[in-house]
Design an enzyme around this catalytic site. Sequence first.
Site, PDB file in Angstrom:
ATOM      1  N   ASP A 205       0.730  -1.209  -0.176  1.00 37.52           N
ATOM      2  CA  ASP A 205      -0.133   0.341   0.098  1.00 37.52           C
ATOM      3  C   ASP A 205       0.911   1.161  -0.156  1.00 37.52           C
ATOM      4  O   ASP A 205       2.129   1.232  -0.429  1.00 37.52           O
ATOM      5  CB  ASP A 205      -0.707  -0.367   1.398  1.00 37.52           C
ATOM      6  CG  ASP A 205      -2.226   0.564   1.312  1.00 37.52           C
ATOM      7  OD1 ASP A 205      -2.159   1.730   0.855  1.00 37.52           O
ATOM      8  OD2 ASP A 205      -3.083  -0.074   1.473  1.00 37.52           O
TER       9      ASP A 205
ATOM     10  N   HIS B  41      -3.884   6.031   2.500  1.00 34.62           N
ATOM     11  CA  HIS B  41      -4.888   4.220   2.139  1.00 34.62           C
ATOM     12  C   HIS B  41      -4.293   4.005   2.969  1.00 34.62           C
ATOM     13  O   HIS B  41      -5.088   2.754   3.399  1.00 34.62           O
ATOM     14  CB  HIS B  41      -4.808   4.509   0.609  1.00 34.62           C
ATOM     15  CG  HIS B  41      -5.441   3.618   0.693  1.00 34.62           C
ATOM     16  ND1 HIS B  41      -4.793   2.339  -0.211  1.00 34.62           N
ATOM     17  CD2 HIS B  41      -6.413   3.376  -0.181  1.00 34.62           C
ATOM     18  CE1 HIS B  41      -5.974   1.070  -0.600  1.00 34.62           C
ATOM     19  NE2 HIS B  41      -6.767   1.560  -1.124  1.00 34.62           N
TER      20      HIS B  41
ATOM     21  N   ASN C 211     -12.948  -0.060  -7.734  1.00 32.89           N
ATOM     22  CA  ASN C 211     -14.953   0.402  -8.399  1.00 32.89           C
ATOM     23  C   ASN C 211     -15.255   0.946  -9.145  1.00 32.89           C
ATOM     24  O   ASN C 211     -15.353   1.809  -9.530  1.00 32.89           O
ATOM     25  CB  ASN C 211     -14.124   1.742  -6.691  1.00 32.89           C
ATOM     26  CG  ASN C 211     -13.741   0.746  -5.587  1.00 32.89           C
ATOM     27  OD1 ASN C 211     -13.990  -0.205  -5.275  1.00 32.89           O
ATOM     28  ND2 ASN C 211     -12.247   1.811  -5.142  1.00 32.89           N
TER      29      ASN C 211
ATOM     30  N   SER D  11     -11.044  -1.044  -1.436  1.00 41.21           N
ATOM     31  CA  SER D  11      -9.851  -1.045  -0.603  1.00 41.21           C
ATOM     32  C   SER D  11      -9.967  -1.310   0.954  1.00 41.21           C
ATOM     33  O   SER D  11      -9.405  -2.013   1.382  1.00 41.21           O
ATOM     34  CB  SER D  11      -9.521   0.312  -0.524  1.00 41.21           C
ATOM     35  OG  SER D  11      -8.923   0.849  -2.058  1.00 41.21           O
TER      36      SER D  11
END
Length: 485
Positions: A231, A261, A356, A424
């Site tokens: 990440d 994130h 997404n 996520s």
Amino acid sequence: MKTLSLLSTALIITILQSTASTAPTATKYKHQWRRPGAGSVVSHSTNPNDDPYHDYIAILSDDEVRPWGDIFDEMGFSTQGSTKKTHSLGVSLSGKPSYNMTSYDVSGIRTFGKNLRAFTIHMRESEAEAMEDNPSIISLERSQKREWAVVPGSAKIQPPLPPADQGVRRFEIRKRQDAQVWVQQGNAPWNLQRLSCQHRIDAKGRLPTDLKYNYRFEQDAGKGVDVYVVDSGINVDHVEFQGRARMMFSYFGKVDDDVGHGTHCAGTIAALHYGVAKNVNIWGIKVGDSNGVNGEAIVAGIDAAITRHNQRKTQPDFMGSVISMSIGTAPPQQSDFMILQKAVQAGMHASVAAMNSATDACNFSPGAFSQQIPIINVGAADINDTRAAFSNFGKCVDIYAPGVSIVSTFNNNATGIASLDGTSMACPAVTGIIADELVRNPKLRLDPAAMKKHILGKALKGVIKPDNVLTGAELLINNGFPGDP
Ligand SMILES: *[C@@H]1O[C@H](CO)[C@@H](O)[C@H](O)[C@H]1NC(C)=O
Ligand SMILES: *[C@@H]1O[C@H](CO)[C@@H](O)[C@H](O)[C@H]1NC(C)=O
Ligand SMILES: *[C@@H]1O[C@H](CO)[C@@H](O)[C@H](O)[C@H]1NC(C)=O
């Protein structure tokens, strides 16, 4: 020229088949490839725009073991006499550089990788076309940016828990009849309640972002499991990680989470109040920053995790390894496939985000590969057990997990929390459940295929309604606690 062994021929065929419907096909140019300096021009065309330069990422076959210099010399990209620089990507846990990338001042070549040897190179399309036929190279593709699987603009900073609760374990301890000690947390975010109960949540006037839900888990859930968070880095000083989070790799000079994130995803896996598995060890692998993520960073980062997993595997306190990757792109990328395949072959488990785009998840990397290798591809649901409008769907989604209005740790300060939306946020919930199941089922420790079956078997069935033409998983992640809190 080396000849291909039967093994690697079989492997190439497998890869070609497995990605045939979706893999990017390089534009074919009919130019004759000549090694630089070998005499005649590369292109038949007089217009150099017909044969442009691009950045590529190439992966060597397992049986190519020669030193890099020999390999490049044979391909005509002579590295002899070029300036060679070593860049350490390993974040020093021991004081020694633990992971290196080497760059040459020839064609932007950078080499890296231990479990999978790879390099990046800046070259013409015609040169790439010729390289595709090189038996040493098992995968060659244009270098492509990846995306965070979070809905842009969805981040909302939340009011923190009362200071007396922050980072302090004050949960209700209960005992089951079989003497198993379990815990009920009363100030949990909704996603944790949903994965530890059997029925849809009745919000009773609570907002999804309120920290007023109940989470039930076994006291030692996930204890000692190594979770590799691929990440943006992690705010390891956040009180909620209690010192269990450390950085071990950064593609950049820096290790801080400048995006937020990674800290949020790591929190859903492991944070004391926002995490599924509150006893795991988190290992931060920084593959992206505020400028984004690139494919070579992912290959190098997961490669570093595989190396560490292989070292840990023989240690007495080893409990298993999980990769959590809330990053992806379209179309499916062979380099993602190759490195994740290596990871599962080494006995690592992996959970990835379905992305997404509200479309067929089979068009996305790395989730589409969940059909070929035992990684778990996760879609997002909301508090009403409805598939999130943004979530990808279809047969390449293995399971859904809560992914709307998810409150977790953030990068603003050592106590900050935020609500975010995205697959996520769903992926790390599954990562946490895998970690818990690794402790309960030692036999599955190095068996990601059996673990995947086990996780899908424990899921709630028929909960997520297929509201589209593509049928797919209707499963919702669950930790198996009976009834509702
Ligand atoms: C990385 O490079 C440094 C400096 O050249 C060297 O000392 C170290 O052993 C290398 N580490 C690995 C893991 O190759
Ligand atoms: C869930 O359903 C309730 C009741 O129908 C509704 O008020 C609420 O807005 C829904 N929440 C979401 C996130 O869709
Ligand atoms: C952390 O950030 C949040 C939100 O900006 C703020 O409410 C809180 O006071 C900050 N805490 C500290 C210790 O700075």
